[in-house]
Design a protein around this motif. Structure first.
Motif, PDB file in Angstrom:
ATOM      1  N   GLN A 103      11.161  10.036  -5.946  1.00 45.73           N
ATOM      2  CA  GLN A 103      11.889  10.431  -4.745  1.00 45.73           C
ATOM      3  C   GLN A 103      12.061   9.256  -3.792  1.00 45.73           C
ATOM      4  O   GLN A 103      13.099   9.110  -3.143  1.00 45.73           O
ATOM      5  CB  GLN A 103      11.151  11.575  -4.037  1.00 45.73           C
ATOM      6  N   THR A 104      11.054   8.392  -3.739  1.00 48.53           N
ATOM      7  CA  THR A 104      11.131   7.205  -2.889  1.00 48.53           C
ATOM      8  C   THR A 104      12.218   6.260  -3.393  1.00 48.53           C
ATOM      9  O   THR A 104      13.016   5.728  -2.606  1.00 48.53           O
ATOM     10  CB  THR A 104       9.781   6.472  -2.867  1.00 48.53           C
ATOM     11  N   LYS A 105      12.273   6.063  -4.707  1.00 49.87           N
ATOM     12  CA  LYS A 105      13.314   5.207  -5.280  1.00 49.87           C
ATOM     13  C   LYS A 105      14.697   5.820  -5.058  1.00 49.87           C
ATOM     14  O   LYS A 105      15.657   5.100  -4.706  1.00 49.87           O
ATOM     15  CB  LYS A 105      13.067   4.978  -6.770  1.00 49.87           C
ATOM     16  N   ASP A 106      14.802   7.124  -5.243  1.00 49.69           N
ATOM     17  CA  ASP A 106      16.077   7.798  -5.015  1.00 49.69           C
ATOM     18  C   ASP A 106      16.534   7.608  -3.571  1.00 49.69           C
ATOM     19  O   ASP A 106      17.719   7.357  -3.301  1.00 49.69           O
ATOM     20  CB  ASP A 106      15.962   9.285  -5.328  1.00 49.69           C
ATOM     21  N   ARG A 107      15.611   7.739  -2.642  1.00 47.64           N
ATOM     22  CA  ARG A 107      15.939   7.574  -1.224  1.00 47.64           C
ATOM     23  C   ARG A 107      16.389   6.148  -0.930  1.00 47.64           C
ATOM     24  O   ARG A 107      17.337   5.924  -0.169  1.00 47.64           O
ATOM     25  CB  ARG A 107      14.720   7.934  -0.368  1.00 47.64           C
ATOM     26  N   ASP A 138       0.802  -1.226   0.000  1.00 48.74           N
ATOM     27  CA  ASP A 138       0.000   0.000   0.000  1.00 48.74           C
ATOM     28  C   ASP A 138       0.834   1.276   0.000  1.00 48.74           C
ATOM     29  O   ASP A 138       0.271   2.369  -0.114  1.00 48.74           O
ATOM     30  CB  ASP A 138      -0.925   0.018   1.223  1.00 48.74           C
ATOM     31  N   ARG A 139       2.156   1.142   0.124  1.00 54.54           N
ATOM     32  CA  ARG A 139       2.974   2.336   0.312  1.00 54.54           C
ATOM     33  C   ARG A 139       2.945   3.264  -0.900  1.00 54.54           C
ATOM     34  O   ARG A 139       3.244   4.457  -0.789  1.00 54.54           O
ATOM     35  CB  ARG A 139       4.408   1.950   0.657  1.00 54.54           C
ATOM     36  N   TRP A 140       2.602   2.736  -2.057  1.00 50.96           N
ATOM     37  CA  TRP A 140       2.622   3.530  -3.282  1.00 50.96           C
ATOM     38  C   TRP A 140       1.291   4.238  -3.562  1.00 50.96           C
ATOM     39  O   TRP A 140       1.228   5.105  -4.441  1.00 50.96           O
ATOM     40  CB  TRP A 140       2.971   2.632  -4.470  1.00 50.96           C
ATOM     41  N   ASP A 141       0.258   3.871  -2.817  1.00 50.56           N
ATOM     42  CA  ASP A 141      -1.076   4.416  -3.076  1.00 50.56           C
ATOM     43  C   ASP A 141      -1.095   5.932  -2.877  1.00 50.56           C
ATOM     44  O   ASP A 141      -0.647   6.450  -1.845  1.00 50.56           O
ATOM     45  CB  ASP A 141      -2.109   3.777  -2.136  1.00 50.56           C
ATOM     46  N   GLY A 142      -1.608   6.631  -3.862  1.00 53.36           N
ATOM     47  CA  GLY A 142      -1.793   8.076  -3.753  1.00 53.36           C
ATOM     48  C   GLY A 142      -0.559   8.916  -3.999  1.00 53.36           C
ATOM     49  O   GLY A 142      -0.633  10.148  -3.935  1.00 53.36           O
ATOM     50  N   LEU A 143       0.588   8.281  -4.297  1.00 53.48           N
ATOM     51  CA  LEU A 143       1.802   9.061  -4.543  1.00 53.48           C
ATOM     52  C   LEU A 143       1.841   9.586  -5.974  1.00 53.48           C
ATOM     53  O   LEU A 143       1.405   8.919  -6.906  1.00 53.48           O
ATOM     54  CB  LEU A 143       3.050   8.201  -4.299  1.00 53.48           C
ATOM     55  N   THR A 144       2.378  10.775  -6.141  1.00 56.19           N
ATOM     56  CA  THR A 144       2.568  11.319  -7.482  1.00 56.19           C
ATOM     57  C   THR A 144       3.799  10.656  -8.122  1.00 56.19           C
ATOM     58  O   THR A 144       4.584   9.987  -7.441  1.00 56.19           O
ATOM     59  CB  THR A 144       2.807  12.828  -7.412  1.00 56.19           C
ATOM     60  N   LYS A 145       3.980  10.866  -9.411  1.00 63.19           N
ATOM     61  CA  LYS A 145       5.148  10.309 -10.099  1.00 63.19           C
ATOM     62  C   LYS A 145       6.436  10.835  -9.474  1.00 63.19           C
ATOM     63  O   LYS A 145       7.419  10.095  -9.327  1.00 63.19           O
ATOM     64  CB  LYS A 145       5.098  10.665 -11.589  1.00 63.19           C
ATOM     65  N   GLU A 146       6.429  12.103  -9.118  1.00 65.34           N
ATOM     66  CA  GLU A 146       7.620  12.700  -8.518  1.00 65.34           C
ATOM     67  C   GLU A 146       7.900  12.088  -7.144  1.00 65.34           C
ATOM     68  O   GLU A 146       9.059  11.807  -6.794  1.00 65.34           O
ATOM     69  CB  GLU A 146       7.453  14.215  -8.385  1.00 65.34           C
ATOM     70  N   GLU A 147       6.860  11.859  -6.362  1.00 69.43           N
ATOM     71  CA  GLU A 147       7.033  11.253  -5.041  1.00 69.43           C
ATOM     72  C   GLU A 147       7.518   9.810  -5.149  1.00 69.43           C
ATOM     73  O   GLU A 147       8.322   9.344  -4.326  1.00 69.43           O
ATOM     74  CB  GLU A 147       5.720  11.317  -4.260  1.00 69.43           C
ATOM     75  N   ILE A 148       7.051   9.100  -6.165  1.00 65.36           N
ATOM     76  CA  ILE A 148       7.505   7.724  -6.392  1.00 65.36           C
ATOM     77  C   ILE A 148       8.989   7.716  -6.741  1.00 65.36           C
ATOM     78  O   ILE A 148       9.758   6.908  -6.215  1.00 65.36           O
ATOM     79  CB  ILE A 148       6.665   7.055  -7.501  1.00 65.36           C
TER      80      ILE A 148
END
Length: 268
Positions: free
Chosen positions: A137-141, A125-135
């Protein structure tokens, strides 16, 4: 040389079988070495076992080490049993984890990033509601944390370095320069990344990491090793020969095993 450095057992709460079962499976499969590497406790938690279905209790840790060392002695004429642990990587708690591990004669420690921004990487569920940019940023992190884990000096093996795709296969399609940056950093340190065959048990299928990442890893001089990430004795050594062949095709000439936290390279 045949080995498997990534195995679990029932202490962590989500694997089947005792340590002895994994050793016996390794012998049956013709392995020369079997590494026992169950999930480390959450040492920074005030609770003894903060997550019973994920990792062992703090009070079980010394007993775990004692059992592995006793089995190492018992089986020494049949197979080389190595003492390992799979450690979560929490940058803010590295001194605490270092202090805990220094008390025991580990042959190797696997450093795995299981949490990004406080959420488990396998949480569907961690990806639900995230924008492309937020996704992105998550991968970058995620890859920044992996790079930090290499630089920490605490680990000999970095676990499943694209496992975030496990239940989110499109993760692999998110373009970022952070993967290459992380691999460049990893190549500068005496650590190896594992080819982990447990991806076949997840939605993404296949292994961790992808061939594309392995090709870049070779370019940056990153060392590799093997781990099934078995949570069932039946998976010990799973796809090891297939991994060996694929690594040769990509261009690798050797892979690593570990004793007393020292890397030894052996021909594929």
């Amino acid at each position: 040389m045949k080995f498997d450095f990534h195995t679990h057992h029932d202490r962590c709460g989500h694997a089947r079988g005792k340590i002895r079962d994994y050793i016996e499976a390794a012998i049956a499969n013709g392995l020369n070495m079997i590494g026992i590497s169950d999930h480390s406790p959450y040492f920074a938690s005030e609770e003894d076992q903060a997550h019973p279905g994920i990792a062992m209790a703090k009070s079980s840790f010394a007993t775990y080490v004692e059992e592995v060392l006793a089995l190492k002695e018992e089986y020494k004429t049949k197979i080389d049993v190595l003492l390992g642990v799979e450690s979560d990587f929490f940058p803010e708690h590295i001194p605490l984890y270092r202090k805990q591990y220094a008390q025991y004669p580990f042959d190797y420690i696997i450093g795995s990033v299981h949490h990004v921004n406080g959420i488990n990487i396998f949480n569907r569920d961690r990806w639900d509601g995230l924008t492309k940019e937020e996704i992105k940023q998550t991968k970058d992190r995620y890859y920044d944390l992996i790079a930090q884990s290499a630089k920490s000096g605490l680990f000999q093996i970095l676990g499943h370095i694209d496992a975030m795709k496990g239940f989110y296969p499109v993760f692999s399609q998110i373009e970022t320069e952070e993967i290459e940056r992380a691999l460049k950093i990893i190549g500068e340190y005496p650590v190896a990344i594992e080819i982990n065959t447990s991806g076949k048990t997840k939605d993404c299928g296949g292994w961790y990491p992808s061939d594309e990442i392995l090709e870049k890893a070779l370019y940056y001089g990153v060392k590799v090793t093997f781990g099934s990430d078995a949570h069932d004795p039946e998976r010990v050594g799973d796809d090891m020969e297939e991994v060996r062949q694929r690594l040769k095709e990509i261009g690798f000439n050797d892979w690593a095993y570990f004793k007393e936290q020292q890397m030894v390279l052996t021909s594929l």
